[in-house]
Design an enzyme around this catalytic site. Structure first.
Site, short mmCIF file in Angstrom:
data_model
loop_
_atom_site.label_atom_id
_atom_site.label_comp_id
_atom_site.label_asym_id
_atom_site.label_seq_id
_atom_site.Cartn_x
_atom_site.Cartn_y
_atom_site.Cartn_z
N GLY A 101 0.85 -1.19 0.00
CA GLY A 101 0.00 0.00 0.00
C GLY A 101 0.88 1.23 0.00
CB CYS A 102 0.46 4.55 1.54
SG CYS A 102 1.37 6.10 1.69
#
Length: 180
Positions: free
Chosen positions: A14-15
Protein backbone atom coordinates in the site's frame (compact mmCIF):
# COMPACT_ATOMS: atom_id res chain seq x y z
CA UNK A 1 31.45 -4.81 4.77
CA UNK A 2 31.51 -5.61 1.10
CA UNK A 3 28.47 -4.83 -1.01
CA UNK A 4 28.30 -8.50 -2.07
CA UNK A 5 27.07 -9.45 1.39
CA UNK A 6 24.14 -7.06 1.18
CA UNK A 7 20.89 -8.16 -0.46
CA UNK A 8 17.72 -6.50 -1.72
CA UNK A 9 14.14 -7.19 -0.68
CA UNK A 10 11.16 -5.53 -2.33
CA UNK A 11 7.69 -5.30 -0.82
CA UNK A 12 4.51 -3.53 -1.89
CA UNK A 13 2.25 -2.83 1.05
CA UNK A 14 0.00 0.00 0.00
CA UNK A 15 1.17 3.54 0.64
CA UNK A 16 4.95 3.44 0.69
CA UNK A 17 5.14 6.19 3.33
CA UNK A 18 3.89 3.65 5.88
CA UNK A 19 6.20 0.88 4.70
CA UNK A 20 9.50 2.65 5.40
CA UNK A 21 9.49 3.26 9.13
CA UNK A 22 8.96 -0.36 10.31
CA UNK A 23 12.09 -1.49 8.44
CA UNK A 24 14.18 1.67 8.52
CA UNK A 25 15.89 1.56 11.86
CA UNK A 26 16.24 -2.19 12.35
CA UNK A 27 19.73 -3.66 12.84
CA UNK A 28 21.19 -4.87 9.56
CA UNK A 29 18.97 -2.65 7.42
CA UNK A 30 21.19 -0.36 5.37
CA UNK A 31 18.62 1.50 3.30
CA UNK A 32 14.88 1.65 2.62
CA UNK A 33 13.84 3.43 -0.56
CA UNK A 34 10.26 4.29 -1.56
CA UNK A 35 9.46 3.71 -5.21
CA UNK A 36 7.53 1.98 -7.94
CA UNK A 37 7.84 -1.49 -9.45
CA UNK A 38 5.98 -4.21 -11.29
CA UNK A 39 4.61 -2.13 -14.14
CA UNK A 40 5.43 -1.28 -17.72
CA UNK A 41 6.14 2.49 -17.69
CA UNK A 42 9.80 3.51 -17.52
CA UNK A 43 10.72 6.11 -14.89
CA UNK A 44 7.13 6.70 -13.73
CA UNK A 45 6.14 9.70 -11.67
CA UNK A 46 3.91 9.58 -8.60
CA UNK A 47 1.12 11.22 -10.58
CA UNK A 48 1.41 8.60 -13.34
CA UNK A 49 1.40 5.70 -10.87
CA UNK A 50 -1.65 7.15 -9.08
CA UNK A 51 -3.43 7.37 -12.45
CA UNK A 52 -3.50 3.54 -12.45
CA UNK A 53 -2.19 3.39 -16.04
CA UNK A 54 1.41 2.25 -15.41
CA UNK A 55 0.87 -1.16 -13.80
CA UNK A 56 3.31 -0.13 -11.04
CA UNK A 57 2.74 -0.65 -7.34
CA UNK A 58 4.02 1.65 -4.62
CA UNK A 59 6.77 -0.36 -2.96
CA UNK A 60 9.87 -0.23 -0.82
CA UNK A 61 13.26 -1.62 -1.74
CA UNK A 62 15.24 -2.66 1.30
CA UNK A 63 19.00 -3.16 1.28
CA UNK A 64 19.85 -5.48 4.14
CA UNK A 65 22.54 -7.69 5.62
CA UNK A 66 21.07 -11.21 5.77
CA UNK A 67 23.58 -12.21 8.45
CA UNK A 68 22.08 -9.61 10.81
CA UNK A 69 18.47 -9.39 9.61
CA UNK A 70 17.48 -12.54 7.68
CA UNK A 71 14.95 -12.44 4.86
CA UNK A 72 12.50 -14.53 6.89
CA UNK A 73 12.47 -11.81 9.54
CA UNK A 74 11.79 -9.20 6.83
CA UNK A 75 8.83 -11.29 5.67
CA UNK A 76 7.39 -11.46 9.19
CA UNK A 77 7.70 -7.71 9.54
CA UNK A 78 6.14 -7.17 6.11
CA UNK A 79 3.05 -9.24 6.92
CA UNK A 80 2.59 -7.21 10.10
CA UNK A 81 2.22 -3.98 8.09
CA UNK A 82 -0.59 -5.02 5.75
CA UNK A 83 -4.03 -6.52 5.33
CA UNK A 84 -3.03 -9.52 3.18
CA UNK A 85 -6.70 -10.32 2.42
CA UNK A 86 -7.50 -7.10 0.54
CA UNK A 87 -7.22 -7.42 -3.27
CA UNK A 88 -8.27 -3.81 -3.98
CA UNK A 89 -5.63 -1.78 -2.17
CA UNK A 90 -4.73 -1.12 1.43
CA UNK A 91 -6.97 0.53 3.99
CA UNK A 92 -8.36 3.80 2.59
CA UNK A 93 -5.98 3.73 -0.41
CA UNK A 94 -7.71 1.95 -3.27
CA UNK A 95 -6.51 0.83 -6.68
CA UNK A 96 -3.87 -1.41 -8.22
CA UNK A 97 -0.98 0.87 -7.25
CA UNK A 98 -1.85 0.31 -3.56
CA UNK A 99 -2.13 -3.48 -3.70
CA UNK A 100 0.30 -5.76 -1.91
CA UNK A 101 3.00 -8.00 -3.31
CA UNK A 102 6.26 -9.66 -2.39
CA UNK A 103 8.77 -9.17 -5.20
CA UNK A 104 11.41 -11.92 -4.99
CA UNK A 105 14.97 -11.49 -6.22
CA UNK A 106 16.03 -15.15 -6.26
CA UNK A 107 14.87 -18.73 -5.64
CA UNK A 108 15.76 -18.61 -1.94
CA UNK A 109 13.54 -15.57 -1.46
CA UNK A 110 10.74 -17.25 -3.44
CA UNK A 111 10.87 -20.37 -1.27
CA UNK A 112 10.94 -18.33 1.94
CA UNK A 113 8.06 -16.12 0.74
CA UNK A 114 5.95 -19.12 -0.27
CA UNK A 115 6.60 -20.81 3.08
CA UNK A 116 5.78 -17.62 4.98
CA UNK A 117 2.55 -17.09 3.02
CA UNK A 118 1.52 -20.71 3.55
CA UNK A 119 2.16 -20.43 7.30
CA UNK A 120 0.02 -17.29 7.44
CA UNK A 121 -2.78 -19.03 5.51
CA UNK A 122 -2.63 -22.00 7.90
CA UNK A 123 -2.50 -19.82 11.03
CA UNK A 124 -6.20 -18.99 10.95
CA UNK A 125 -5.43 -15.35 11.77
CA UNK A 126 -7.67 -14.25 8.89
CA UNK A 127 -11.00 -15.71 7.82
CA UNK A 128 -10.59 -14.49 4.23
CA UNK A 129 -7.96 -15.86 1.79
CA UNK A 130 -4.45 -14.38 1.70
CA UNK A 131 -4.32 -12.62 -1.68
CA UNK A 132 -0.83 -11.05 -1.57
CA UNK A 133 0.97 -12.41 -4.65
CA UNK A 134 4.59 -13.44 -4.87
CA UNK A 135 6.08 -11.94 -8.03
CA UNK A 136 9.45 -11.76 -9.72
CA UNK A 137 11.35 -8.59 -8.88
CA UNK A 138 11.69 -6.23 -11.80
CA UNK A 139 13.11 -2.76 -12.30
CA UNK A 140 12.61 -0.61 -9.20
CA UNK A 141 12.22 3.13 -9.77
CA UNK A 142 12.89 5.33 -6.74
CA UNK A 143 10.09 7.76 -5.99
CA UNK A 144 10.52 11.51 -5.96
CA UNK A 145 12.71 12.95 -3.19
CA UNK A 146 9.79 14.34 -1.19
CA UNK A 147 8.46 10.78 -0.72
CA UNK A 148 11.72 9.46 0.75
CA UNK A 149 11.81 9.15 4.57
CA UNK A 150 8.39 10.80 4.71
CA UNK A 151 7.84 9.77 8.33
CA UNK A 152 10.99 11.69 9.34
CA UNK A 153 10.35 14.78 7.21
CA UNK A 154 6.64 15.09 8.08
CA UNK A 155 6.13 13.25 11.39
CA UNK A 156 2.83 14.90 12.31
CA UNK A 157 1.22 14.32 8.90
CA UNK A 158 2.63 10.79 8.78
CA UNK A 159 1.02 9.89 12.13
CA UNK A 160 -2.29 11.47 11.12
CA UNK A 161 -2.24 9.60 7.80
CA UNK A 162 -1.34 6.27 9.42
CA UNK A 163 -4.22 6.64 11.88
CA UNK A 164 -6.72 8.18 9.44
CA UNK A 165 -6.14 5.53 6.77
CA UNK A 166 -7.05 2.76 9.19
CA UNK A 167 -3.62 1.11 9.00
CA UNK A 168 -2.60 1.81 12.60
CA UNK A 169 -5.75 0.33 14.13
CA UNK A 170 -5.64 -2.71 11.83
CA UNK A 171 -2.03 -3.49 12.74
CA UNK A 172 -2.74 -3.19 16.43
CA UNK A 173 -5.93 -5.28 16.20
CA UNK A 174 -4.65 -8.12 14.00
CA UNK A 175 -0.97 -8.19 14.84
CA UNK A 176 -0.90 -6.85 18.39
CA UNK A 177 1.91 -4.55 17.36
CA UNK A 178 2.10 -0.89 18.31
CA UNK A 179 2.80 0.84 15.01
CA UNK A 180 4.07 4.12 16.52
Amino acid sequence: MSEKQLKKATFAGGCFWCMVKPFDEQPGIHEVVSGYTGGHTKNPTYKEVCSETTGHLEAVEITYDPEIFPYEKLLTLFWQQIDPTDPGGQFHDRGESYTTAIFVHDDDQRQAAEKSKHELEESGKFSKPIVTPIREASVFYPAETYHQDYYKKNPFHYKMYQKGSGRKDFIERYWGVNSE
